[in-house]
Design an enzyme around this catalytic site. Structure first.
Site, PDB file in Angstrom:
ATOM      1  N   ARG A   1      10.517  -2.513  11.372  1.00  0.00           N
ATOM      2  CA  ARG A   1      10.705  -1.843  10.080  1.00  0.00           C
ATOM      3  C   ARG A   1      11.019  -0.387  10.344  1.00  0.00           C
ATOM      4  NH1 ARG A   1       6.106  -0.405   5.518  1.00  0.00           N
ATOM      5  NH2 ARG A   1       6.033   1.520   6.733  1.00  0.00           N
TER       6      ARG A   1
ATOM      7  N   TYR B   1       6.685   8.498   2.445  1.00  0.00           N
ATOM      8  CA  TYR B   1       5.776   7.381   2.710  1.00  0.00           C
ATOM      9  C   TYR B   1       6.168   6.713   4.022  1.00  0.00           C
ATOM     10  CZ  TYR B   1       9.680   4.589   1.193  1.00  0.00           C
ATOM     11  OH  TYR B   1      10.922   4.037   1.090  1.00  0.00           O
TER      12      TYR B   1
ATOM     13  N   ASP C   1      11.186  -0.740   3.935  1.00  0.00           N
ATOM     14  CA  ASP C   1      10.288  -0.781   2.776  1.00  0.00           C
ATOM     15  C   ASP C   1      10.647   0.379   1.836  1.00  0.00           C
ATOM     16  OD1 ASP C   1       8.192  -0.996   1.010  1.00  0.00           O
ATOM     17  OD2 ASP C   1       6.611  -0.987   2.539  1.00  0.00           O
TER      18      ASP C   1
ATOM     19  N   HIS D   1       9.105   0.905  -0.964  1.00  0.00           N
ATOM     20  CA  HIS D   1       7.851   1.303  -1.587  1.00  0.00           C
ATOM     21  C   HIS D   1       8.014   1.552  -3.081  1.00  0.00           C
ATOM     22  CE1 HIS D   1       3.691   2.227  -0.561  1.00  0.00           C
ATOM     23  NE2 HIS D   1       4.009   1.815   0.645  1.00  0.00           N
TER      24      HIS D   1
ATOM     25  N   GLU E   1      12.120  -4.504   1.399  1.00  0.00           N
ATOM     26  CA  GLU E   1      10.814  -4.737   0.782  1.00  0.00           C
ATOM     27  C   GLU E   1      10.572  -3.805  -0.399  1.00  0.00           C
ATOM     28  OE1 GLU E   1       7.664  -4.124   3.583  1.00  0.00           O
ATOM     29  OE2 GLU E   1       6.206  -3.868   1.989  1.00  0.00           O
TER      30      GLU E   1
ATOM     31  N   GLU F   1       2.856  -7.309  -1.750  1.00  0.00           N
ATOM     32  CA  GLU F   1       1.631  -6.851  -1.082  1.00  0.00           C
ATOM     33  C   GLU F   1       0.512  -6.455  -2.047  1.00  0.00           C
ATOM     34  OE1 GLU F   1       3.539  -3.736   1.247  1.00  0.00           O
ATOM     35  OE2 GLU F   1       2.487  -2.214   0.109  1.00  0.00           O
TER      36      GLU F   1
ATOM     37  N   ARG G   1       5.070 -11.535   0.122  1.00  0.00           N
ATOM     38  CA  ARG G   1       4.260 -10.702   1.027  1.00  0.00           C
ATOM     39  C   ARG G   1       2.799 -10.594   0.618  1.00  0.00           C
ATOM     40  NH1 ARG G   1       5.278  -7.630   4.436  1.00  0.00           N
ATOM     41  NH2 ARG G   1       4.319  -5.842   3.440  1.00  0.00           N
TER      42      ARG G   1
ATOM     43  N   GLU H   1       3.925  -8.739   9.217  1.00  0.00           N
ATOM     44  CA  GLU H   1       3.908  -7.291   9.453  1.00  0.00           C
ATOM     45  C   GLU H   1       2.735  -6.984  10.379  1.00  0.00           C
ATOM     46  OE1 GLU H   1       2.849  -4.923   6.008  1.00  0.00           O
ATOM     47  OE2 GLU H   1       4.047  -3.247   6.721  1.00  0.00           O
TER      48      GLU H   1
ATOM     49  N   TRP I   1       3.922   5.016  -6.280  1.00  0.00           N
ATOM     50  CA  TRP I   1       3.683   5.281  -4.853  1.00  0.00           C
ATOM     51  C   TRP I   1       3.956   4.042  -4.047  1.00  0.00           C
ATOM     52  CZ3 TRP I   1       0.647   4.083  -0.488  1.00  0.00           C
ATOM     53  CH2 TRP I   1       0.985   4.902   0.629  1.00  0.00           C
TER      54      TRP I   1
HETATM   55  O1  EZ4 Z   1       1.763   1.620   2.149  1.00  0.00           O
HETATM   56  O2  EZ4 Z   1      -0.852  -0.783   2.595  1.00  0.00           O
HETATM   57  O3  EZ4 Z   1       4.308  -2.745   3.875  1.00  0.00           O
HETATM   58  N1  EZ4 Z   1       3.396  -2.023   3.967  1.00  0.00           N
HETATM   59  C1  EZ4 Z   1       3.073  -1.050   3.125  1.00  0.00           C
HETATM   60  C2  EZ4 Z   1       1.793  -0.383   3.438  1.00  0.00           C
HETATM   61  C3  EZ4 Z   1       1.181   0.356   2.285  1.00  0.00           C
HETATM   62  C4  EZ4 Z   1      -0.268   0.478   2.586  1.00  0.00           C
HETATM   63  C5  EZ4 Z   1      -1.022   1.322   1.630  1.00  0.00           C
HETATM   64  O4  EZ4 Z   1      -2.176   1.728   2.293  1.00  0.00           O
HETATM   65  O5  EZ4 Z   1       3.744  -0.770   2.169  1.00  0.00           O
HETATM   66  O6  EZ4 Z   1       1.947   0.430   4.571  1.00  0.00           O
HETATM   67 CO    CO Z   2       5.057  -2.358   1.865  1.00  0.00          CO
END
Ligand code: EZ4
Ligand code: CO
Length: 405
Positions: free
Chosen positions: A147, A159, A212, A214, A238, A264, A285, A341, A405
Site C-alpha cells: 500500500r 494520514y 487508501d 481514507h 480503499e 474497516e 475489509r 493488510e 478522517w
Molecule cells: O487509519 O485503523 O487501512 N487501514 C487504515 C488504518 C486506520 C487506522 C485508524 O487507527 O485505514 O490505518
Molecule cells: Co484503511
C-alpha cells in the site's frame, strides 16, 4: 463445560488494547479482542456491566447461541461498542473450542483453502521518493503487495504518513486530546498520479499496488480518481468515499474498473449488504473485532463469495494481535480470500505482551497449528502498561470545515 469467569484487561504497549479472557469450569481459557480505538473504556464498561453477568454459567461450546443471545436477544443491535463486545466473546469461545478439540480454529471452519496467507505491507514517506524507498525495502523483504501513501505537498500532515513520529499517540505530543490534520482534494489530485507513475517505473508490474483514500473524496471525485489510476493497475483502491449511503458506490462503480475495497469501520453485514449484493465493491475489509467476531465474519465472507467479493480484513495496528490471530484462521479457510493488510507488531513492549504463533516469511503468513487461535497474552507483564487516554486525529479542510478522517 460452562463459562466460569470473564476478565477484561486494558493495556497500552504503545497503543490501547482491550483484551478479553474467558475461562471455563474445566480451566480452559480463550482470548478475544474488544479494542475500539479512542473509545476503549466504553467497551470495557459495556462488557463488565452488561455482558459478562449474563454469560456466567452458560455452555462455553454454544458459540452460535451466545452470539444470537448477544445480538438478537438485546434490544440495541449493531453499533461499534456492542459489536466489539460480542466479537471479543465470540473469538474467545472459538479459541476455547479449538483448544478442547485439539485443533487450530481454521480446521473447525472447514480446513485450509491455500498454503499461506498473502499480506500487504504499508509504504509511506514525506515525498514520493521516500515512499518508494520504503516500498523497495518491503519488496526486498519478500512482500508481493504494498500500500502506497505519500505526503500531500502543502498539507501539514497526511494520514498514513507519520514521518519521524512512531504513531498517532506520539504525534499528539502526549496531550490526551485529538490531534488535528488538514485536507485539500485539489492538492491531493496534484500529487497522486505521479506517485503511481513513479511506483510502476521503480517497482515494475509484478508487485501488487494498493492505496487508501481514507474517505477523503466525494463519490464523483472517487470516480475521477479510479479512472485516473486505471493505467497503474491497482489491486484495490480503499475507502475512496464514505458509504454510510451504500448507493454512493453505484456512481463510483459506473465510472471506473479500478477495483474497490471498503469496510474497516463496519459493524455488521447490514453495513455492506447492498455493496456486496449489487457487486459495487471487490474486497470487503471487515475486521473480526469490529464486525462481530469469527462467527459474523464467516457469514459475511460466505455471503460475499456469491457475488465475487473477496475478504481482505483490516490489519491496522489498532487491532490487537488477538484479532490478527483470528483473521489468519479466517484467511486460510476462506475460499474467497483476497489479501490481509499487515503492518506487523513491531514494538518490543507489544511483542512481550502478546505472543502469536503464525509465521511471516516473504510477505506470506503461515498459520498457527496450535489448538485454538494460537495467541497468548501476558496479563502480568500488561500491568506495567496501563491505559492512556488517546484519540485518532480529526481532519479539517483548509477553511476549517470538519472533514472525514
Ligand atoms: O487509519 O485503523 O487501512 N487501514 C487504515 C488504518 C486506520 C487506522 C485508524 O487507527 O485505514 O490505518
Ligand atoms: Co484503511
Amino acid at each position: 463445560m460452562v463459562i466460569d469467569k470473564i476478565e477484561v484487561f486494558v493495556s497500552c504497549p504503545g497503543r490501547n488494547f482491550v483484551t478479553v479472557k474467558v475461562t471455563t469450569s474445566d480451566g480452559t481459557y480463550g482470548l478475544g479482542d474488544a479494542t475500539v480505538n479512542g473509545r476503549e473504556m466504553a467497551v470495557v464498561s459495556y462488557l463488565e456491566e452488561h455482558v459478562v453477568p449474563c454469560l456466567i454459567g452458560r455452555d462455553a461450546h454454544a458459540i452460535e447461541d451466545i452470539w444470537q443471545y448477544l445480538y438478537k436477544g438485546v434490544y440495541w443491535r449493531k453499533g461499534p461498542i456492542n459489536m466489539a463486545a460480542v466479537a471479543s466473546i465470540d473469538m474467545a469461545l472459538w479459541d476455547i473450542k479449538g483448544k478442547v478439540a485439539g485443533l487450530p480454529v481454521y480446521q473447525l471452519l472447514g480446513g485450509k483453502s491455500r498454503n499461506a496467507v498473502t499480506l500487504y505491507a504499508h509504504a509511506n514517506g514525506k515525498s514520493i521518493e521516500q515512499t518508494l524507498d520504503n516500498a523497495a525495502q518491503h519488496v526486498n523483504n519478500g512482500f508481493k503487495a504494498i500500500r502506497l501513501q505519500s505526503a500531500v505537498p502543502g498539507l501539514k500532515v497526511t494520514y498514513g504518513v507519520l514521518g519521524d513520529k512512531k504513531d498517532y499517540y506520539e504525534q499528539q505530543g502526549n496531550r490526551p486530546l485529538p490531534p488535528e490534520e488538514d485536507w485539500s482534494t485539489p492538492k491531493y489530485f496534484a500529487m497522486i498520479e505521479e506517485l503511481f507513475i513513479a511506483a510502476r517505473k521503480r517497482l515494475g508490474n509484478d508487485i501488487h499496488l494498493l492505496h487508501d483514500v481514507h474517505s477523503r473524496l466525494t463519490p464523483i471525485e472517487s470516480a475521477k480518481l479510479g479512472k485516473l489510476l486505471e493505467p497503474y493497475n491497482l489491486m484495490f483502491l480503499e475507502d475512496a468515499s464514505m458509504a454510510e449511503n451504500q448507493e454512493n458506490y453505484k456512481l463510483i462503480r459506473h465510472h471506473t474498473t479500478t477495483p474497490l475495497a471498503i469496510g474497516e469501520t463496519y459493524n455488521t453485514i447490514w453495513d455492506c449488504k447492498d455493496l456486496i449484493q449489487n457487486q459495487l465493491i471487490d474486497f470487503i475489509r471487515v475486521a473480526a473485532t469490529h464486525a462481530g467476531g469469527i462467527t459474523a465474519l464467516r457469514r459475511i465472507t460466505d455471503f460475499a463469495s456469491i457475488y465475487n467479493v473477496k475478504l481482505a480484513p483490516h490489519g491496522a495496528p489498532d487491532l490487537s494481535p488477538v484479532c490478527m490471530a483470528a483473521h489468519m484462521h479466517l484467511n486460510i479457510w476462506a475460499p474467497n480470500f483476497g489479501i490481509q493488510e499487515f503492518v506487523g507488531f513491531g514494538n518490543d513492549e507489544l511483542k512481550q505482551l502478546f505472543k502469536h504463533d503464525y509465521k511471516v516469511v516473504d510477505g506470506m503468513a503461515h498459520v498457527s497449528e496450535a489448538p485454538g487461535l494460537g495467541i497468548e497474552f501476558d496479563e502480568e507483564a500488561a500491568k506495567a502498561f496501563p491505559y492512556k487516554r488517546s484519540y485518532l486525529p480529526v481532519c479539517r479542510l483548509e477553511d476549517g470545515t470538519v472533514w472525514n478522517w
